[in-house]
Design a protein around this motif. Structure first.
Motif, PDB file in Angstrom:
ATOM      1  N   UNK A  39     -18.993   8.915   4.230  1.00 46.65           N
ATOM      2  CA  UNK A  39     -18.207   7.705   4.000  1.00 46.65           C
ATOM      3  C   UNK A  39     -17.000   7.717   4.938  1.00 46.65           C
ATOM      4  N   UNK A  40     -16.647   6.523   5.428  1.00 47.14           N
ATOM      5  CA  UNK A  40     -15.523   6.364   6.353  1.00 47.14           C
ATOM      6  C   UNK A  40     -14.600   5.268   5.833  1.00 47.14           C
ATOM      7  N   UNK A  62     -23.538   1.618  11.573  1.00 42.44           N
ATOM      8  CA  UNK A  62     -24.851   2.068  12.049  1.00 42.44           C
ATOM      9  C   UNK A  62     -25.042   3.572  11.864  1.00 42.44           C
ATOM     10  N   UNK A  63     -23.944   4.317  11.799  1.00 41.23           N
ATOM     11  CA  UNK A  63     -24.077   5.773  11.780  1.00 41.23           C
ATOM     12  C   UNK A  63     -23.506   6.422  10.528  1.00 41.23           C
ATOM     13  N   UNK A  64     -22.872   5.637   9.664  1.00 46.22           N
ATOM     14  CA  UNK A  64     -22.215   6.214   8.493  1.00 46.22           C
ATOM     15  C   UNK A  64     -22.881   5.735   7.205  1.00 46.22           C
ATOM     16  N   UNK A  65     -22.732   6.533   6.156  1.00 47.88           N
ATOM     17  CA  UNK A  65     -23.316   6.172   4.864  1.00 47.88           C
ATOM     18  C   UNK A  65     -22.664   4.910   4.308  1.00 47.88           C
ATOM     19  N   UNK A  66     -21.352   4.826   4.458  1.00 47.21           N
ATOM     20  CA  UNK A  66     -20.609   3.667   3.954  1.00 47.21           C
ATOM     21  C   UNK A  66     -19.308   3.551   4.719  1.00 47.21           C
ATOM     22  N   UNK A  67     -18.947   2.343   5.111  1.00 52.06           N
ATOM     23  CA  UNK A  67     -17.689   2.097   5.819  1.00 52.06           C
ATOM     24  C   UNK A  67     -16.862   1.093   5.032  1.00 52.06           C
TER      25      UNK A  67
END
Length: 363
Positions: A39-40, A62-67
């Protein structure tokens, strides 16, 4: 052509400073750092968020579980523990754990506040700096100093917490106002004055291209300033010695910033503080009248606001005693031996500060 820089701690690589003219490399770099499927939280302030938040969220999604995003009102008044508390609450609600990360998208206020939150949430999580102001690109994003103001005392609460990446999109400088851009030049001119007389001369020789935002010249300027800042923080990561030289102009500059209730920008106050420190250096016999004039003329290139004639000089001097750089009862000043060489001086008296302020006010 700028190449990426690596900042070291105890001779070990800690993080890279990556240069680009877009945000396109960000997902790849986040993945390389091992943050895919994490998560970010992208932290920003209202102005910067309106320009870049959507693009950043779309890119990293595109690259993180959740933003997710956290946006607070722009400006120094937001740089306090109340904003940190609100960010803690956001991270808790979103169930951020120690493997998740914060991205600081903005100038020095955003970077300092995000970094301090990252240093203290769950006893420390990782964060990435995406500096969007000139000042933050050459100064506050590099070196791991984080913090917030407390009851109008600047940076009184903080921690050293190194980022995992500093990502510089140089093209964002096109959206800066002239005043914000000129403010950032305060830290850049400072680098030349304290460490590199040749760089200071280069800045003066290229002043017209710099103010016209010639991107090739700005790229070289930012790169050279980053090298100076990188070298200093590598030699002294927690400000036990040499790193204090980066506070040239900050002792009276911070006092003026507080006195003006943050109505002047940080870089503007640093510029004024550098003029005052240069006057004190001249009065102590360190530099010549010619050097004094060259420095003041260089600073005046950047349209720095003049303080009103009715300012309370005694109050400004009083504020220097509450600065975090005071050791015991001695105020730590950074003065010039000559252009390109600075030193720490703890002997500056109130009379010398008063004399410098009076000289400045009469210019």
């Amino acid at each position: 052509m700028m190449t990426d820089l690596t900042v070291h701690l105890d001779n070990k690589p800690i993080y890279n400073i990556v240069y680009s003219d877009t945000f396109n490399k960000l997902p790849e770099l986040i993945t390389e750092l091992g943050y895919s499927n994490r998560k970010v939280c992208v932290v920003s302030e209202t102005n910067v968020a309106s320009l870049y938040m959507d693009a950043i969220l779309l890119s990293i999604d595109k690259c993180c579980d959740k933003a997710v995003s956290f946006v607070f009102p722009e400006g120094e008044p937001s740089k306090n523990l109340d904003t940190v508390k609100a960010l803690y609450e956001k991270l808790i609600i979103e169930k951020f754990d120690r493997k998740d990360i914060i991205i600081a998208l903005g100038g020095g206020v955003v970077g300092d506040l995000s970094g301090y939150t990252a240093a203290t949430y769950l006893r420390g999580i990782d964060f990435i700096q995406i500096p969007t102001s000139l000042l933050s690109q050459v100064d506050s994003s590099i070196g791991g100093k984080t913090g917030v103001d407390f009851d109008s005392y600047k940076n009184m609460v903080g921690a050293f917490h190194m980022p995992k990446l500093v990502y510089m999109n140089i093209s964002v400088l096109n959206t800066l106002s002239k005043r914000q851009f000129n403010s950032g030049m305060g830290e850049i001119v400072k680098h030349g004055l304290i460490k590199d007389s040749g760089y200071f001369t280069w800045l003066n020789d290229n002043a017209s291209k710099i103010t016209a935002k010639d991107m090739d010249v700005l790229g070289e300027m930012i790169y050279r300033s980053c090298i100076i800042k990188k070298n200093v923080v590598e030699n002294d990561p927690t400000e036990k010695g040499e790193r204090a030289l980066l506070n040239f102009g900050h002792t009276l500059g911070h006092a003026i910033e507080k006195y003006m209730d943050f109505k002047l920008l940080h870089g503007e106050c640093v510029f004024i503080g550098m003029i005052l420190a240069t006057i004190i250096s001249y009065n102590k016999g360190n530099i010549s009248k010619n050097e004094l004039d060259i420095i003041i003329n260089s600073i005046n290139t950047y349209d720095i606001p003049k303080l009103d004639n009715n300012i309370d000089i005694a109050k400004i001097i009083e504020y220097t005693k509450n600065d975090k750089k005071v050791e015991g009862d001695k105020i730590k000043f950074i003065l010039l031996k000559n252009i390109g060489e600075a030193y720490i001086d703890t002997s500056v008296t109130e009379t010398e500060m008063l004399e410098a302020l009076n000289t400045y006010m009469s210019m």
